[in-house]
Design a protein around this motif. Sequence first.
Motif, PDB file in Angstrom:
ATOM      1  N   THR A 109      26.945  31.094   8.340  1.00 17.93           N
ATOM      2  CA  THR A 109      28.017  31.999   8.757  1.00 17.93           C
ATOM      3  C   THR A 109      27.444  33.223   9.472  1.00 17.93           C
ATOM      4  O   THR A 109      27.826  33.530  10.612  1.00 17.93           O
ATOM      5  N   ILE A 110      26.534  33.929   8.832  1.00 17.41           N
ATOM      6  CA  ILE A 110      26.029  35.171   9.428  1.00 17.41           C
ATOM      7  C   ILE A 110      25.210  34.894  10.686  1.00 17.41           C
ATOM      8  O   ILE A 110      25.244  35.670  11.646  1.00 17.41           O
ATOM      9  N   GLY A 111      24.495  33.771  10.718  1.00 18.51           N
ATOM     10  CA  GLY A 111      23.733  33.430  11.923  1.00 18.51           C
ATOM     11  C   GLY A 111      24.629  33.235  13.128  1.00 18.51           C
ATOM     12  O   GLY A 111      24.331  33.697  14.234  1.00 18.51           O
ATOM     13  N   ARG A 112      25.749  32.581  12.912  1.00 20.97           N
ATOM     14  CA  ARG A 112      26.676  32.372  14.020  1.00 20.97           C
ATOM     15  C   ARG A 112      27.301  33.699  14.467  1.00 20.97           C
ATOM     16  O   ARG A 112      27.490  33.933  15.664  1.00 20.97           O
ATOM     17  N   LEU A 113      27.590  34.553  13.508  1.00 18.32           N
ATOM     18  CA  LEU A 113      28.131  35.870  13.863  1.00 18.32           C
ATOM     19  C   LEU A 113      27.088  36.708  14.600  1.00 18.32           C
ATOM     20  O   LEU A 113      27.416  37.399  15.571  1.00 18.32           O
ATOM     21  N   ALA A 114      25.848  36.651  14.156  1.00 14.36           N
ATOM     22  CA  ALA A 114      24.781  37.418  14.817  1.00 14.36           C
ATOM     23  C   ALA A 114      24.650  37.003  16.270  1.00 14.36           C
ATOM     24  O   ALA A 114      24.526  37.855  17.165  1.00 14.36           O
ATOM     25  N   ASP A 115      24.707  35.707  16.513  1.00 13.18           N
ATOM     26  CA  ASP A 115      24.613  35.225  17.890  1.00 13.18           C
ATOM     27  C   ASP A 115      25.881  35.544  18.682  1.00 13.18           C
ATOM     28  O   ASP A 115      25.816  35.963  19.832  1.00 13.18           O
TER      29      ASP A 115
END
Length: 193
Positions: free
Chosen positions: A162-168
């Motif tokens: 979840t957070i990786g996709r938001l970071a990108d």
Amino acid sequence: MRLAILDSGHGFGTKVLFALIRAISRQPVLEVIKLVKYRADFYGRPMQAVTHEAMRGPSAWSVGDRELMAAFIAKTNECEWCTKAHVAVALGAYGGGTKVSSVLSDLETAAIEEPLRATLRMLRKLTLEHTVDADDMRALLAAGVSRAQIEDAFAVCFSFNTIGRLADAFGFFVPGPKAFEAGAKYLLARGYR
């Protein structure tokens, strides 16, 4: 797509907190902090609670192992921000050494315990293919991974996919190593709250 709201859309109290963070750490406020503080009621507090439980709640996995899982998931997703952040935390949790770099370089030759290797294989498959099956679970159990450890690994996987996709998606700024080291010290001392 960088959203300006993450830089300027916070209330007065949050802006004061950010100034305090910059003054104490002498580093920029990490993008993930800006994200969880913007619309904290909608995303920030709920996701912090889920992530804190996954990363610091009771588990047979060590904090280092869970942070290594986070870094491995981030590397699998090719998320530079998350990879650097969780490599720093995993290194701190393990007290340095080569475990983190060897796993991220080549999982199959890294000098790690087989239950962790099998779990990381499953997390890579789940991250890339978005599915696992009964054979994957049997392989984990055969490698000595408990059902509770499997559930804990799934929780880490959910949080960091979840957070990786938001970071990108939000174009997180990738600061230098000192900012990630400061963030790692905080996460090791306080967790994800």
